[in-house]
Scaffold this motif. Structure first.
Motif, PDB file in Angstrom:
ATOM      1  N   THR A 130       0.844  -1.188   0.000  1.00 27.72           N
ATOM      2  CA  THR A 130       0.000   0.000   0.000  1.00 27.72           C
ATOM      3  C   THR A 130       0.886   1.247   0.000  1.00 27.72           C
ATOM      4  N   ASP A 131       0.700   2.076  -1.027  1.00 26.23           N
ATOM      5  CA  ASP A 131       1.551   3.261  -1.133  1.00 26.23           C
ATOM      6  C   ASP A 131       0.796   4.532  -1.543  1.00 26.23           C
ATOM      7  N   ALA A 132      -0.532   4.461  -1.575  1.00 23.94           N
ATOM      8  CA  ALA A 132      -1.317   5.621  -2.011  1.00 23.94           C
ATOM      9  C   ALA A 132      -2.519   5.832  -1.094  1.00 23.94           C
ATOM     10  N   SER A 133      -2.907   7.074  -0.942  1.00 28.68           N
ATOM     11  CA  SER A 133      -4.119   7.391  -0.177  1.00 28.68           C
ATOM     12  C   SER A 133      -5.027   8.246  -1.053  1.00 28.68           C
ATOM     13  N   ILE A 134      -6.320   8.029  -0.858  1.00 27.19           N
ATOM     14  CA  ILE A 134      -7.319   8.700  -1.689  1.00 27.19           C
ATOM     15  C   ILE A 134      -8.381   9.328  -0.804  1.00 27.19           C
ATOM     16  N   GLU A 135      -8.794  10.530  -1.181  1.00 23.82           N
ATOM     17  CA  GLU A 135      -9.839  11.274  -0.476  1.00 23.82           C
ATOM     18  C   GLU A 135     -11.101  11.232  -1.313  1.00 23.82           C
ATOM     19  N   ILE A 136     -12.222  10.978  -0.675  1.00 16.93           N
ATOM     20  CA  ILE A 136     -13.516  10.963  -1.356  1.00 16.93           C
ATOM     21  C   ILE A 136     -14.377  12.057  -0.748  1.00 16.93           C
ATOM     22  N   GLU A 137     -14.852  12.944  -1.603  1.00 19.81           N
ATOM     23  CA  GLU A 137     -15.739  14.005  -1.146  1.00 19.81           C
ATOM     24  C   GLU A 137     -17.129  13.791  -1.728  1.00 19.81           C
TER      25      GLU A 137
END
Length: 141
Positions: A130-137
């Motif tokens: 795991t190397d990425a983070s994502i924001e959900i609006e």
């Protein structure tokens, strides 16, 4: 004369601004899992159950930059979210949202939020790729 002017401005009500703030839908708030629908280039939705954290009316999750969902979000940030079971069976309404790939310096903050919510997330070997983070609006109503 001067005191009358000060008194009249002090008693004025504060202006009210009607700004639409996107908030996490009640069906999603507090759930353990959500179904994330990302879209292929031909428009077909791909549903994936994910772990997520909530902060400041936004949702966050971690993934690998090599996964399909990451690549689909990179190509099309429009997604749908819905409450679901651990196996991905949708249990409520779907809501439109926008996903954003976060810069690498945000990853530790998202990881801390996920670790605080899910005890199994603290097991290191589960997250080695795991190397990425994502924001959900969520979209505003």
């Amino acid at each position: 004369m001067g005191s009358a002017f000060l008194t009249s401005t002090r008693n004025r009500p504060a202006p009210v601004y009607n700004i639409q703030m996107a908030s996490i839908p009640a069906d999603i708030h507090g759930q353990r899992y959500i179904s994330l629908a990302t879209f292929r280039k031909n428009g077909v939705a791909v549903y994936t159950p994910i772990w997520f954290a909530e902060d400041n009316n936004k949702l966050y999750f971690m993934t690998s930059s090599k996964t399909g969902k990451y690549k689909r979000i990179r190509n099309n940030p429009q997604v749908k979210i819905a409450p679901c079971t651990i196996r991905g069976k949708i249990t409520g309404s779907e809501f439109p949202a926008t996903a954003r790939i976060l810069p690498p310096e945000e990853f530790p903050r998202v990881r801390r939020m996920i670790n605080a919510k899910y005890w199994l997330a603290r097991v290191p070997f589960l997250w080695r790729n795991t190397d990425a983070s994502i924001e959900i609006e969520p979209a505003s109503a």
